[in-house]
Design a protein around this motif. Structure first.
Motif, mmCIF file in Angstrom:
data_model
loop_
_atom_site.group_PDB
_atom_site.id
_atom_site.type_symbol
_atom_site.label_atom_id
_atom_site.label_comp_id
_atom_site.label_asym_id
_atom_site.label_seq_id
_atom_site.Cartn_x
_atom_site.Cartn_y
_atom_site.Cartn_z
ATOM 1 N N ILE A 101 -2.146 3.736 -1.535
ATOM 2 C CA ILE A 101 -2.066 3.926 -2.987
ATOM 3 C C ILE A 101 -3.142 3.127 -3.704
ATOM 4 O O ILE A 101 -3.743 3.604 -4.683
ATOM 5 N N ASP A 102 -3.425 1.918 -3.239
ATOM 6 C CA ASP A 102 -4.506 1.138 -3.856
ATOM 7 C C ASP A 102 -5.853 1.832 -3.684
ATOM 8 O O ASP A 102 -6.685 1.834 -4.607
ATOM 9 N N ALA A 103 -6.084 2.440 -2.521
ATOM 10 C CA ALA A 103 -7.326 3.182 -2.311
ATOM 11 C C ALA A 103 -7.387 4.405 -3.217
ATOM 12 O O ALA A 103 -8.443 4.762 -3.738
ATOM 13 N N LYS A 104 -6.253 5.038 -3.429
ATOM 14 C CA LYS A 104 -6.225 6.212 -4.313
ATOM 15 C C LYS A 104 -6.497 5.813 -5.768
ATOM 16 O O LYS A 104 -7.222 6.499 -6.492
ATOM 17 N N LYS A 105 -5.938 4.700 -6.195
ATOM 18 C CA LYS A 105 -6.159 4.258 -7.576
ATOM 19 C C LYS A 105 -7.611 3.878 -7.822
ATOM 20 O O LYS A 105 -8.115 4.036 -8.938
ATOM 21 N N SER A 106 -8.275 3.400 -6.793
ATOM 22 C CA SER A 106 -9.689 3.052 -6.933
ATOM 23 C C SER A 106 -10.607 4.254 -6.737
ATOM 24 O O SER A 106 -11.828 4.091 -6.696
ATOM 25 N N HIS A 107 -10.031 5.466 -6.618
ATOM 26 C CA HIS A 107 -10.796 6.711 -6.455
ATOM 27 C C HIS A 107 -11.730 6.646 -5.243
ATOM 28 O O HIS A 107 -12.850 7.142 -5.290
ATOM 29 N N ASP A 108 -11.252 6.027 -4.178
ATOM 30 C CA ASP A 108 -12.106 5.856 -3.001
ATOM 31 C C ASP A 108 -11.293 6.049 -1.724
ATOM 32 O O ASP A 108 -11.536 5.388 -0.727
ATOM 33 N N LEU A 109 -10.344 6.982 -1.757
ATOM 34 C CA LEU A 109 -9.471 7.163 -0.615
ATOM 35 C C LEU A 109 -10.230 7.666 0.602
ATOM 36 O O LEU A 109 -9.948 7.255 1.734
ATOM 37 N N GLU A 110 -11.216 8.558 0.385
ATOM 38 C CA GLU A 110 -11.931 9.123 1.524
ATOM 39 C C GLU A 110 -12.829 8.107 2.226
ATOM 40 O O GLU A 110 -13.236 8.307 3.371
ATOM 41 N N ASN A 111 -13.144 6.978 1.562
ATOM 42 C CA ASN A 111 -13.990 5.947 2.163
ATOM 43 C C ASN A 111 -13.191 4.759 2.699
ATOM 44 O O ASN A 111 -13.782 3.812 3.225
ATOM 45 N N THR A 112 -11.869 4.776 2.551
ATOM 46 C CA THR A 112 -11.042 3.673 3.026
ATOM 47 C C THR A 112 -11.072 3.605 4.549
ATOM 48 O O THR A 112 -10.921 4.617 5.230
ATOM 49 N N LYS A 113 -11.260 2.410 5.091
ATOM 50 C CA LYS A 113 -11.390 2.230 6.534
ATOM 51 C C LYS A 113 -10.041 1.889 7.143
ATOM 52 O O LYS A 113 -9.296 1.073 6.616
ATOM 53 N N PHE A 114 -9.771 2.528 8.248
ATOM 54 C CA PHE A 114 -8.580 2.249 9.045
ATOM 55 C C PHE A 114 -9.017 1.950 10.480
ATOM 56 O O PHE A 114 -10.001 2.516 10.961
ATOM 57 N N VAL A 115 -8.271 1.087 11.149
ATOM 58 C CA VAL A 115 -8.573 0.728 12.533
ATOM 59 C C VAL A 115 -7.405 1.181 13.404
ATOM 60 O O VAL A 115 -6.263 0.776 13.185
ATOM 61 N N ILE A 254 1.888 9.378 4.880
ATOM 62 C CA ILE A 254 1.564 8.913 3.527
ATOM 63 C C ILE A 254 0.173 9.398 3.119
ATOM 64 O O ILE A 254 -0.041 9.851 1.980
ATOM 65 N N LEU A 255 -0.776 9.345 4.037
ATOM 66 C CA LEU A 255 -2.138 9.754 3.719
ATOM 67 C C LEU A 255 -2.197 11.249 3.412
ATOM 68 O O LEU A 255 -2.901 11.675 2.487
ATOM 69 N N LYS A 256 -1.464 12.053 4.162
ATOM 70 C CA LYS A 256 -1.447 13.500 3.912
ATOM 71 C C LYS A 256 -0.854 13.805 2.551
ATOM 72 O O LYS A 256 -1.373 14.671 1.808
ATOM 73 N N LYS A 257 0.212 13.130 2.176
ATOM 74 C CA LYS A 257 0.827 13.359 0.864
ATOM 75 C C LYS A 257 -0.142 13.014 -0.259
ATOM 76 O O LYS A 257 -0.274 13.779 -1.240
ATOM 77 N N GLU A 258 -0.839 11.905 -0.151
ATOM 78 C CA GLU A 258 -1.758 11.504 -1.206
ATOM 79 C C GLU A 258 -2.994 12.400 -1.237
ATOM 80 O O GLU A 258 -3.523 12.694 -2.317
ATOM 81 N N VAL A 259 -3.461 12.847 -0.079
ATOM 82 C CA VAL A 259 -4.609 13.766 -0.050
ATOM 83 C C VAL A 259 -4.261 15.075 -0.723
ATOM 84 O O VAL A 259 -5.055 15.632 -1.508
ATOM 85 N N LEU A 260 -3.080 15.606 -0.458
ATOM 86 C CA LEU A 260 -2.662 16.843 -1.116
ATOM 87 C C LEU A 260 -2.509 16.645 -2.613
ATOM 88 O O LEU A 260 -2.816 17.547 -3.407
ATOM 89 N N ASP A 261 -2.049 15.494 -3.027
ATOM 90 C CA ASP A 261 -1.923 15.213 -4.457
ATOM 91 C C ASP A 261 -3.297 15.137 -5.116
ATOM 92 O O ASP A 261 -3.491 15.627 -6.230
ATOM 93 N N ILE A 262 -4.260 14.534 -4.447
ATOM 94 C CA ILE A 262 -5.620 14.463 -4.982
ATOM 95 C C ILE A 262 -6.229 15.854 -5.105
ATOM 96 O O ILE A 262 -6.864 16.200 -6.104
ATOM 97 N N ALA A 263 -6.011 16.675 -4.067
ATOM 98 C CA ALA A 263 -6.603 18.012 -4.060
ATOM 99 C C ALA A 263 -5.851 19.002 -4.919
ATOM 100 O O ALA A 263 -6.306 20.141 -5.084
ATOM 101 N N GLY A 264 -4.721 18.595 -5.470
ATOM 102 C CA GLY A 264 -3.953 19.504 -6.309
ATOM 103 C C GLY A 264 -3.253 20.599 -5.529
ATOM 104 O O GLY A 264 -3.014 21.688 -6.049
ATOM 105 N N LEU A 265 -2.916 20.329 -4.258
ATOM 106 C CA LEU A 265 -2.261 21.310 -3.401
ATOM 107 C C LEU A 265 -0.776 20.989 -3.295
ATOM 108 O O LEU A 265 -0.372 19.829 -3.400
ATOM 109 N N PRO A 266 0.064 22.006 -3.087
ATOM 110 C CA PRO A 266 1.508 21.746 -2.977
ATOM 111 C C PRO A 266 1.840 20.958 -1.712
ATOM 112 O O PRO A 266 1.234 21.154 -0.658
ATOM 113 N N ASP A 267 2.798 20.051 -1.831
ATOM 114 C CA ASP A 267 3.162 19.211 -0.693
ATOM 115 C C ASP A 267 4.654 19.233 -0.413
ATOM 116 O O ASP A 267 5.167 18.362 0.297
ATOM 117 N N GLU A 268 5.380 20.223 -0.953
ATOM 118 C CA GLU A 268 6.819 20.244 -0.741
ATOM 119 C C GLU A 268 7.185 20.551 0.714
ATOM 120 O O GLU A 268 8.294 20.246 1.150
#
Length: 467
Positions: A101-115, A254-268
């Protein structure tokens, strides 16, 4: 063994000895013999306080003892362990949600690094969660760039737990097939290896060291980190606690839900069960040339930790890059020799900047994903369409909306009217025929061999023949 109960008579003997100097000079056996004659002469009312005191002492004694379950474990200890596990799980989920959620608020979710991290082990202790590590791999991943770097190494612990050589040999032969100590391969300095791993994670994430692994491997990965940390003189007090291990499957959800929300796609239709099932399919399980050299030569890439973390990264890309219209790169998002089954048509961002209300640049309204039909056979998921790289809309095939009591819901076969309804002339006999024979096949008025195709009518067949 049942606990020993208190006696009202012994309560009287102890009180008599405390009150009389003569009784204090007697032994317990002498005091019992002396008080026996006195107790026999006492009435029920006189004995009552001592019997009540004995019952109270029994109740207090039972309260002090720990109740045990059927496994001989203390109930309070089991309850405390369950509470701690539930609290740890909740903290893990909250931390994962906070990262996304912090990455989404900073408008940089696609660049967030995960290990993503994975361990192989030789054997496990019988009574405790102590694992002897055999191999380690970690990869740095982001949605936009895919796999940025991979750290992989074999581990030589020097020895295994005494008496478990047979278990270690069986586990190795059925999984990773690595040679056992003292013939093990790789780094044999556990302290140095732990410092190298911490340095790699620090370069990827900074001071917050978080790795993601499947839920069933979390305890094993934590134990392996602690095993390595105990050999590090500078970090032995921490016991590997500075490296947090989270659930990669919950991250995918969680990442899939937020990605769909960013893209404006249904996530139900997206829930934890759907994402877990997608992750568990492991579409890239048999992808060649993504494991270490040892497992590639021995044909055990399925169990190679380097192959594991790489396949997890490919799964994330396959599931979400299409939603954000991110161009996948072979070797980064998908296997090196795979041709993507879609391409990105970039829009004029300058003209749409004012109209866009999305959080991500890659989700601008003018950007769209174009399917490449000629490359479907080489999609990352094999012969099936990629869920992330196509306009995938899950359909519910479990619901049947037809009314089984209505004859018109069934195919029109034989002499039934195409509409499924009987004429008024048919009367009650036709109605009873419908209830007894749902498919309404013709009666065998003549031998079956004499039937022809003209005796069976299929709705719409005449129109096709006329065309």
């Amino acid at each position: 063994m049942a606990p020993k109960k208190h006696s009202g008579f012994m309560m009287f003997v102890n009180e008599w000895r405390n009150r009389n100097a003569e009784g204090r000079r007697m032994t317990l056996a002498q005091a019992v013999a002396h008080c026996g004659s006195i107790w026999e002469k006492m009435t029920v009312q006189q004995r009552g306080p001592y019997n009540s005191g004995a019952k109270d002492a029994d109740v207090m004694e039972r309260g002090k003892r720990e109740r045990l379950n059927c496994h001989g474990q203390g109930v309070s200890q089991v309850d405390q362990a369950q509470r701690e596990a539930a609290e740890s799980l909740m903290n893990m989920k909250r931390s994962t949600e906070r990262i996304v959620i912090d990455a989404k608020k900073s408008h940089d979710l696609e660049n967030t690094k995960f290990v993503f991290a994975a361990f192989n082990f030789f054997t496990k202790a019988l009574t405790t969660d102590v694992y002897v590590p055999a191999e380690f791999a970690a990869c740095e991943y982001s949605l936009k760039e895919g796999i940025k770097s991979i750290y992989s190494t074999l581990i030589d612990p020097g020895h295994i737990i005494f008496g478990q050589g047979s278990d270690a040999l069986h586990h190795s032969s059925t999984t990773h097939n690595l040679p056992l100590p003292p013939n093990a391969l790789g780094e044999n300095n556990m302290g140095k290896l732990y410092r190298n791993i911490v340095d790699y994670l620090t370069k990827c994430q900074g001071d917050q060291l978080v790795v993601f692994t499947p839920a069933e491997n979390i305890s094993m990965v934590k134990s392996c980190f602690q095993y390595l940390a105990c050999e590090d003189e500078n970090d032995c007090r921490d016991g590997g606690q500075k490296i947090q291990v989270f659930d990669i499957q919950y991250l995918l959800f969680i990442l899939k839900k937020e990605v769909l929300d960013i893209a404006g796609l249904p996530d139900e239709n997206i829930n934890k069960y759907v994402t877990d099932a997608f992750f568990g399919r492991d579409f890239f399980e048999f992808t060649p040339e993504i494991g270490c050299q040892y497992h590639e030569e021995n044909d055990r890439t399925k169990y190679c930790t380097q192959s594991m973390v790489t396949r997890w990264a490919y799964t994330f890309s396959d599931f979400m890059c299409g939603d954000l219209a991110i161009t996948v790169k072979p070797g980064k998002h998908i296997p090196p020799k795979t041709k993507p089954n879609y391409r990105i048509i970039q829009s004029d961002t300058s003209s749409l900047a004012q109209e866009s209300s999305f959080d991500s640049f890659y989700s601008l309204p003018g950007s769209r994903v174009k399917n490449e039909t000629q490359s479907r056979d080489t999609s990352p998921t094999g012969s099936k369409y990629s869920v992330a790289s196509s306009s995938y809309a899950p359909a519910d095939h479990t619901a049947f909306t037809a009314d089984l009591n209505e004859v018109r819901e069934f195919p029109s076969l034989g002499r039934r009217h195409p509409s499924g309804r009987c004429t008024a002339a048919a009367g009650a006999s036709a109605e009873s025929e419908r209830t007894t024979r749902a498919w309404n096949l013709p009666k065998h008025s003549r031998p079956l061999q004499k039937f022809t195709d003209n005796d069976f009518s299929v709705t719409g067949a005449g129109k096709k023949n006329q065309k």
